[in-house]
Design a protein around this motif. Structure first.
Motif, PDB file in Angstrom:
ATOM      1  N   GLU A  40      20.011  -2.814 -68.126  1.00 57.32           N
ATOM      2  CA  GLU A  40      20.200  -3.577 -66.888  1.00 57.32           C
ATOM      3  C   GLU A  40      19.280  -3.137 -65.762  1.00 57.32           C
ATOM      4  N   GLY A  41      18.026  -2.948 -66.115  1.00 53.57           N
ATOM      5  CA  GLY A  41      17.034  -2.682 -65.076  1.00 53.57           C
ATOM      6  C   GLY A  41      16.875  -1.234 -64.676  1.00 53.57           C
ATOM      7  N   GLN A  42      17.435  -0.329 -65.456  1.00 50.01           N
ATOM      8  CA  GLN A  42      17.321   1.095 -65.125  1.00 50.01           C
ATOM      9  C   GLN A  42      16.066   1.740 -65.727  1.00 50.01           C
ATOM     10  N   MET A  43      15.206   0.941 -66.344  1.00 50.03           N
ATOM     11  CA  MET A  43      14.010   1.444 -67.017  1.00 50.03           C
ATOM     12  C   MET A  43      14.346   2.508 -68.050  1.00 50.03           C
ATOM     13  N   ALA A  44      15.355   2.258 -68.813  1.00 53.71           N
ATOM     14  CA  ALA A  44      15.781   3.207 -69.830  1.00 53.71           C
ATOM     15  C   ALA A  44      15.862   2.578 -71.211  1.00 53.71           C
ATOM     16  N   CYS A  45      15.314   1.363 -71.386  1.00 54.56           N
ATOM     17  CA  CYS A  45      15.490   0.773 -72.712  1.00 54.56           C
ATOM     18  C   CYS A  45      14.258   0.052 -73.254  1.00 54.56           C
ATOM     19  N   SER A  46      13.523  -0.645 -72.455  1.00 55.69           N
ATOM     20  CA  SER A  46      12.356  -1.456 -72.841  1.00 55.69           C
ATOM     21  C   SER A  46      12.707  -2.695 -73.662  1.00 55.69           C
ATOM     22  N   THR A  47      13.970  -3.044 -73.769  1.00 53.32           N
ATOM     23  CA  THR A  47      14.334  -4.268 -74.498  1.00 53.32           C
ATOM     24  C   THR A  47      14.109  -5.525 -73.651  1.00 53.32           C
ATOM     25  N   CYS A  48      13.601  -5.328 -72.467  1.00 55.64           N
ATOM     26  CA  CYS A  48      13.298  -6.482 -71.609  1.00 55.64           C
ATOM     27  C   CYS A  48      11.796  -6.742 -71.590  1.00 55.64           C
ATOM     28  N   HIS A  49      11.082  -6.120 -72.530  1.00 54.86           N
ATOM     29  CA  HIS A  49       9.617  -6.204 -72.605  1.00 54.86           C
ATOM     30  C   HIS A  49       9.126  -7.648 -72.763  1.00 54.86           C
ATOM     31  N   VAL A  50       8.162  -8.018 -71.949  1.00 50.67           N
ATOM     32  CA  VAL A  50       7.478  -9.310 -72.125  1.00 50.67           C
ATOM     33  C   VAL A  50       5.970  -9.074 -72.042  1.00 50.67           C
ATOM     34  N   ILE A  51       5.208  -9.994 -72.598  1.00 53.75           N
ATOM     35  CA  ILE A  51       3.756  -9.922 -72.514  1.00 53.75           C
ATOM     36  C   ILE A  51       3.312 -10.981 -71.514  1.00 53.75           C
ATOM     37  N   VAL A  52       2.696 -10.522 -70.468  1.00 52.75           N
ATOM     38  CA  VAL A  52       2.322 -11.423 -69.377  1.00 52.75           C
ATOM     39  C   VAL A  52       0.999 -12.104 -69.723  1.00 52.75           C
ATOM     40  N   ASP A  53       0.906 -13.386 -69.446  1.00 53.27           N
ATOM     41  CA  ASP A  53      -0.351 -14.110 -69.615  1.00 53.27           C
ATOM     42  C   ASP A  53      -1.435 -13.368 -68.827  1.00 53.27           C
ATOM     43  N   PRO A  54      -2.574 -13.063 -69.464  1.00 51.66           N
ATOM     44  CA  PRO A  54      -3.612 -12.280 -68.776  1.00 51.66           C
ATOM     45  C   PRO A  54      -4.007 -12.869 -67.421  1.00 51.66           C
ATOM     46  N   GLU A  55      -3.940 -14.177 -67.318  1.00 52.71           N
ATOM     47  CA  GLU A  55      -4.285 -14.813 -66.038  1.00 52.71           C
ATOM     48  C   GLU A  55      -3.358 -14.389 -64.914  1.00 52.71           C
ATOM     49  N   GLU A  88       9.787  -8.854 -59.853  1.00 56.67           N
ATOM     50  CA  GLU A  88      10.559  -9.657 -58.909  1.00 56.67           C
ATOM     51  C   GLU A  88       9.744 -10.894 -58.583  1.00 56.67           C
ATOM     52  N   LEU A  89      10.372 -12.040 -58.685  1.00 60.57           N
ATOM     53  CA  LEU A  89       9.645 -13.281 -58.401  1.00 60.57           C
ATOM     54  C   LEU A  89       9.308 -13.372 -56.920  1.00 60.57           C
ATOM     55  N   THR A  90       8.113 -13.871 -56.665  1.00 65.71           N
ATOM     56  CA  THR A  90       7.710 -14.175 -55.294  1.00 65.71           C
ATOM     57  C   THR A  90       7.120 -15.587 -55.319  1.00 65.71           C
ATOM     58  N   ASP A  91       6.943 -16.181 -54.165  1.00 62.98           N
ATOM     59  CA  ASP A  91       6.391 -17.539 -54.129  1.00 62.98           C
ATOM     60  C   ASP A  91       4.996 -17.570 -54.756  1.00 62.98           C
ATOM     61  N   ASP A  92       4.278 -16.466 -54.649  1.00 66.22           N
ATOM     62  CA  ASP A  92       2.926 -16.401 -55.230  1.00 66.22           C
ATOM     63  C   ASP A  92       2.939 -16.471 -56.749  1.00 66.22           C
ATOM     64  N   LEU A  93       4.083 -16.210 -57.336  1.00 63.36           N
ATOM     65  CA  LEU A  93       4.154 -16.195 -58.801  1.00 63.36           C
ATOM     66  C   LEU A  93       4.581 -17.546 -59.368  1.00 63.36           C
ATOM     67  N   ASP A  94       4.557 -18.570 -58.557  1.00 68.03           N
ATOM     68  CA  ASP A  94       4.940 -19.895 -59.027  1.00 68.03           C
ATOM     69  C   ASP A  94       4.021 -20.311 -60.176  1.00 68.03           C
ATOM     70  N   GLY A  95       4.585 -20.542 -61.354  1.00 64.97           N
ATOM     71  CA  GLY A  95       3.788 -20.907 -62.525  1.00 64.97           C
ATOM     72  C   GLY A  95       3.584 -19.752 -63.483  1.00 64.97           C
ATOM     73  N   LEU A  96       4.151 -18.609 -63.165  1.00 64.51           N
ATOM     74  CA  LEU A  96       4.027 -17.404 -64.008  1.00 64.51           C
ATOM     75  C   LEU A  96       4.316 -17.719 -65.471  1.00 64.51           C
ATOM     76  N   SER A  97       3.502 -17.160 -66.355  1.00 68.05           N
ATOM     77  CA  SER A  97       3.650 -17.447 -67.774  1.00 68.05           C
ATOM     78  C   SER A  97       3.713 -16.135 -68.552  1.00 68.05           C
ATOM     79  N   VAL A  98       4.746 -15.958 -69.348  1.00 71.03           N
ATOM     80  CA  VAL A  98       4.913 -14.738 -70.147  1.00 71.03           C
ATOM     81  C   VAL A  98       5.368 -15.106 -71.558  1.00 71.03           C
ATOM     82  N   SER A  99       5.085 -14.204 -72.507  1.00 71.74           N
ATOM     83  CA  SER A  99       5.532 -14.410 -73.889  1.00 71.74           C
ATOM     84  C   SER A  99       6.564 -13.365 -74.244  1.00 71.74           C
TER      85      SER A  99
END
Ligand code: FES
Length: 110
Positions: A40-55, A88-99
């Motif tokens: 739950e966000g404590q940085m103790a598991c890595s099961t929330c891993h995503v691969i961010v679009d390089p862009e 954390e989402l910000t308005d600048d991240l509108d359109g963010l793409s992750v796998s």
């Protein structure tokens, strides 16, 4: 609203959205993605891993050392891997793409 696009291991695209200030892990979970987020966000598991679009990768705030350390332990890590609970989402991240990495989907629906 901040639009986010998740690519599943099956090649499906799931478009969803959150508010600025929302956590990417929660937004993904709410959309039904197989992101466990065990700690739950404590940085103790890595099961929330995503691969961010390089862009998009360079537009995110940098990972902390603790996050980097945890990513070293995650399965299927790539250069643009991040822990979604730390984004954390910000308005600048509108359109963010992750796998979602393949390892996260074992025994799951996606
Ligand atoms: Fe555990 Fe992100 S939820 S590290």
């Amino acid at each position: 609203m901040v639009k986010v696009r998740f690519l599943t291991t099956r090649g499906e695209v799931i478009e969803t959205s959150g508010e600025a200030g929302d956590n990417l892990l929660r937004v993904g979970q709410a959309a039904g993605l197989p992101l466990e987020g065990t700690c739950e966000g404590q940085m103790a598991c890595s099961t929330c891993h995503v691969i961010v679009d390089p862009e998009w990768f360079d537009r995110l705030s940098e990972a902390s050392e603790d996050e980097e350390d945890m990513l070293d332990l995650a399965a299927g890590v790539r250069r643009t891997s991040r822990l979604s609970c730390q984004i954390e989402l910000t308005d600048d991240l509108d359109g963010l793409s992750v796998s979602v990495p393949a390892e996260a989907h074992d025994m799951r629906r996606f």
